[in-house]
Design a protein around this motif. Sequence first.
Motif, PDB file in Angstrom:
ATOM      1  N   GLY A  67       0.819  -1.211   0.000  1.00 51.34           N
ATOM      2  CA  GLY A  67       0.000   0.000   0.000  1.00 51.34           C
ATOM      3  C   GLY A  67       0.849   1.255   0.000  1.00 51.34           C
ATOM      4  N   ARG A  68       1.882   1.260   0.826  1.00 51.75           N
ATOM      5  CA  ARG A  68       2.795   2.413   0.877  1.00 51.75           C
ATOM      6  C   ARG A  68       3.463   2.619  -0.479  1.00 51.75           C
ATOM      7  NH1 ARG A  68       5.404   5.522   4.419  1.00 51.75           N
ATOM      8  NH2 ARG A  68       7.532   6.169   3.984  1.00 51.75           N
ATOM      9  N   ALA A  69       3.945   1.539  -1.096  1.00 52.30           N
ATOM     10  CA  ALA A  69       4.608   1.650  -2.399  1.00 52.30           C
ATOM     11  C   ALA A  69       3.651   2.197  -3.455  1.00 52.30           C
ATOM     12  CB  ALA A  69       5.167   0.293  -2.823  1.00 52.30           C
ATOM     13  N   LEU A  70       2.409   1.725  -3.471  1.00 56.92           N
ATOM     14  CA  LEU A  70       1.440   2.209  -4.451  1.00 56.92           C
ATOM     15  C   LEU A  70       1.040   3.662  -4.178  1.00 56.92           C
ATOM     16  CD1 LEU A  70      -0.766  -0.953  -4.976  1.00 56.92           C
ATOM     17  CD2 LEU A  70       0.729   0.135  -6.669  1.00 56.92           C
ATOM     18  N   PHE A  71       0.942   4.022  -2.909  1.00 55.92           N
ATOM     19  CA  PHE A  71       0.613   5.408  -2.583  1.00 55.92           C
ATOM     20  C   PHE A  71       1.751   6.345  -3.006  1.00 55.92           C
ATOM     21  CE2 PHE A  71       0.084   9.107   0.233  1.00 55.92           C
ATOM     22  CZ  PHE A  71      -1.227   9.443  -0.081  1.00 55.92           C
ATOM     23  N   LEU A  72       2.993   5.935  -2.770  1.00 58.49           N
ATOM     24  CA  LEU A  72       4.136   6.735  -3.209  1.00 58.49           C
ATOM     25  C   LEU A  72       4.167   6.839  -4.730  1.00 58.49           C
ATOM     26  CD1 LEU A  72       6.876   5.527  -0.713  1.00 58.49           C
ATOM     27  CD2 LEU A  72       5.651   7.718  -0.705  1.00 58.49           C
ATOM     28  N   ASP A  91     -12.076   4.214   2.015  1.00 60.68           N
ATOM     29  CA  ASP A  91     -12.851   3.319   2.863  1.00 60.68           C
ATOM     30  C   ASP A  91     -12.543   3.732   4.309  1.00 60.68           C
ATOM     31  OD1 ASP A  91     -12.912   0.727   4.632  1.00 60.68           O
ATOM     32  OD2 ASP A  91     -14.197   0.353   2.888  1.00 60.68           O
ATOM     33  N   PRO A  92     -13.538   3.755   5.189  1.00 61.64           N
ATOM     34  CA  PRO A  92     -13.262   4.149   6.572  1.00 61.64           C
ATOM     35  C   PRO A  92     -12.145   3.336   7.232  1.00 61.64           C
ATOM     36  CG  PRO A  92     -15.623   4.112   6.191  1.00 61.64           C
ATOM     37  CD  PRO A  92     -14.982   3.532   4.957  1.00 61.64           C
ATOM     38  N   ASP A  93     -12.022   2.070   6.895  1.00 56.45           N
ATOM     39  CA  ASP A  93     -10.968   1.250   7.492  1.00 56.45           C
ATOM     40  C   ASP A  93      -9.573   1.650   7.013  1.00 56.45           C
ATOM     41  OD1 ASP A  93     -12.803  -0.217   8.968  1.00 56.45           O
ATOM     42  OD2 ASP A  93     -12.948  -1.813   7.472  1.00 56.45           O
ATOM     43  N   ALA A  94      -9.486   2.354   5.873  1.00 54.76           N
ATOM     44  CA  ALA A  94      -8.195   2.787   5.341  1.00 54.76           C
ATOM     45  C   ALA A  94      -7.795   4.173   5.833  1.00 54.76           C
ATOM     46  CB  ALA A  94      -8.229   2.762   3.815  1.00 54.76           C
ATOM     47  N   ALA A  95      -8.676   4.856   6.553  1.00 56.50           N
ATOM     48  CA  ALA A  95      -8.387   6.219   7.004  1.00 56.50           C
ATOM     49  C   ALA A  95      -7.084   6.315   7.798  1.00 56.50           C
ATOM     50  CB  ALA A  95      -9.567   6.775   7.798  1.00 56.50           C
ATOM     51  N   PRO A  96      -6.805   5.416   8.747  1.00 58.05           N
ATOM     52  CA  PRO A  96      -5.534   5.524   9.479  1.00 58.05           C
ATOM     53  C   PRO A  96      -4.308   5.421   8.560  1.00 58.05           C
ATOM     54  CG  PRO A  96      -7.047   4.080  10.654  1.00 58.05           C
ATOM     55  CD  PRO A  96      -7.657   4.362   9.302  1.00 58.05           C
ATOM     56  N   PHE A  97      -4.394   4.596   7.526  1.00 60.76           N
ATOM     57  CA  PHE A  97      -3.291   4.472   6.567  1.00 60.76           C
ATOM     58  C   PHE A  97      -3.014   5.817   5.903  1.00 60.76           C
ATOM     59  CE2 PHE A  97      -2.248   4.117   2.033  1.00 60.76           C
ATOM     60  CZ  PHE A  97      -0.976   3.544   2.123  1.00 60.76           C
ATOM     61  N   TYR A  98      -4.048   6.477   5.393  1.00 64.21           N
ATOM     62  CA  TYR A  98      -3.851   7.747   4.704  1.00 64.21           C
ATOM     63  C   TYR A  98      -3.319   8.819   5.653  1.00 64.21           C
ATOM     64  CZ  TYR A  98      -5.997   5.644   0.661  1.00 64.21           C
ATOM     65  OH  TYR A  98      -6.256   4.824  -0.406  1.00 64.21           O
ATOM     66  N   ARG A  99      -3.768   8.806   6.882  1.00 63.32           N
ATOM     67  CA  ARG A  99      -3.228   9.756   7.862  1.00 63.32           C
ATOM     68  C   ARG A  99      -1.742   9.491   8.100  1.00 63.32           C
ATOM     69  NH1 ARG A  99      -8.439   8.492  10.726  1.00 63.32           N
ATOM     70  NH2 ARG A  99      -9.824  10.166  10.055  1.00 63.32           N
ATOM     71  N   ARG A 100      -1.340   8.218   8.197  1.00 61.98           N
ATOM     72  CA  ARG A 100       0.085   7.884   8.354  1.00 61.98           C
ATOM     73  C   ARG A 100       0.898   8.352   7.142  1.00 61.98           C
ATOM     74  NH1 ARG A 100      -2.021   3.044  10.184  1.00 61.98           N
ATOM     75  NH2 ARG A 100      -1.419   1.928   8.295  1.00 61.98           N
ATOM     76  N   MET A 101       0.276   8.380   5.979  1.00 62.67           N
ATOM     77  CA  MET A 101       0.953   8.810   4.760  1.00 62.67           C
ATOM     78  C   MET A 101       1.002  10.333   4.642  1.00 62.67           C
ATOM     79  SD  MET A 101       1.993   6.079   3.190  1.00 62.67           S
ATOM     80  CE  MET A 101       2.350   5.498   4.837  1.00 62.67           C
ATOM     81  N   GLY A 102       0.451  11.037   5.636  1.00 58.87           N
ATOM     82  CA  GLY A 102       0.511  12.493   5.653  1.00 58.87           C
ATOM     83  C   GLY A 102      -0.684  13.198   5.053  1.00 58.87           C
ATOM     84  N   ALA A 103      -1.718  12.459   4.669  1.00 57.13           N
ATOM     85  CA  ALA A 103      -2.928  13.081   4.140  1.00 57.13           C
ATOM     86  C   ALA A 103      -3.732  13.675   5.295  1.00 57.13           C
ATOM     87  CB  ALA A 103      -3.759  12.058   3.374  1.00 57.13           C
ATOM     88  N   GLU A 104      -4.417  14.755   5.004  1.00 59.14           N
ATOM     89  CA  GLU A 104      -5.213  15.438   6.018  1.00 59.14           C
ATOM     90  C   GLU A 104      -6.697  15.285   5.735  1.00 59.14           C
ATOM     91  OE1 GLU A 104      -3.931  19.467   6.492  1.00 59.14           O
ATOM     92  OE2 GLU A 104      -1.831  18.879   6.694  1.00 59.14           O
ATOM     93  N   ASP A 105      -7.472  15.100   6.793  1.00 61.48           N
ATOM     94  CA  ASP A 105      -8.928  14.991   6.668  1.00 61.48           C
ATOM     95  C   ASP A 105      -9.493  16.283   6.085  1.00 61.48           C
ATOM     96  OD1 ASP A 105      -8.063  13.236   9.076  1.00 61.48           O
ATOM     97  OD2 ASP A 105     -10.067  12.514   8.618  1.00 61.48           O
ATOM     98  N   CYS A 106     -10.465  16.136   5.176  1.00 62.16           N
ATOM     99  CA  CYS A 106     -11.092  17.348   4.611  1.00 62.16           C
ATOM    100  C   CYS A 106     -12.590  17.140   4.372  1.00 62.16           C
ATOM    101  CB  CYS A 106     -10.381  17.790   3.345  1.00 62.16           C
ATOM    102  SG  CYS A 106     -10.487  16.655   1.960  1.00 62.16           S
ATOM    103  N   GLY A 107     -13.234  16.247   5.119  1.00 66.74           N
ATOM    104  CA  GLY A 107     -14.676  16.103   5.004  1.00 66.74           C
ATOM    105  C   GLY A 107     -15.117  14.680   4.753  1.00 66.74           C
ATOM    106  N   LEU A 108     -16.345  14.563   4.262  1.00 64.84           N
ATOM    107  CA  LEU A 108     -16.958  13.268   3.960  1.00 64.84           C
ATOM    108  C   LEU A 108     -17.572  13.317   2.572  1.00 64.84           C
ATOM    109  CD1 LEU A 108     -18.844  12.650   7.339  1.00 64.84           C
ATOM    110  CD2 LEU A 108     -16.754  11.506   6.569  1.00 64.84           C
ATOM    111  N   ALA A 109     -17.690  12.154   1.954  1.00 61.17           N
ATOM    112  CA  ALA A 109     -18.315  12.037   0.634  1.00 61.17           C
ATOM    113  C   ALA A 109     -19.225  10.818   0.643  1.00 61.17           C
ATOM    114  CB  ALA A 109     -17.255  11.892  -0.453  1.00 61.17           C
TER     115      ALA A 109
END
Length: 129
Positions: A67-72, A91-109
């Motif tokens: 996941g990290r390699a694909l995100f990079l 996906d809500p279960d992936a939210a912690p992963f994106y936060r670890r990758m430095g992404a910031e929360d910006c709402g809901l869809a």
Amino acid sequence: MWGYDNDFMEACRRELTFEPSELRSSSIAVAEGNGEIVGVAQIKIVGSEADLLKLFIEPTALRSGVGRALFLWAMNKARSKGAERLLIEADPDAAPFYRRMGAEDCGLAPSGSIPGRMLPKFVKELRST
């Protein structure tokens, strides 16, 4: 709460499928391990923004670095095509992963597959500082 059973996967089939036209309008990367596909990522550039359309990892490959390699890959590809930020609906279960990758929360869809389900939105700035 939705689990990842057959009903869930069937409800998401359209969003999990690549259409032939997407090969021309977006960039796609596939991760392989032991001769099997273990992950996929897809981005589409629109102006200065890149949408992370897909980032899926085979459950047996979770926490292996795929996941990290694909995100990079997605960040680097988007940056190389002129994007300044990467937009993500996760996906809500992936939210912690994106936060670890430095992404910031910006709402809901709203989910494109499951009525009434809301997905966390993230933004990852790509500009060098």
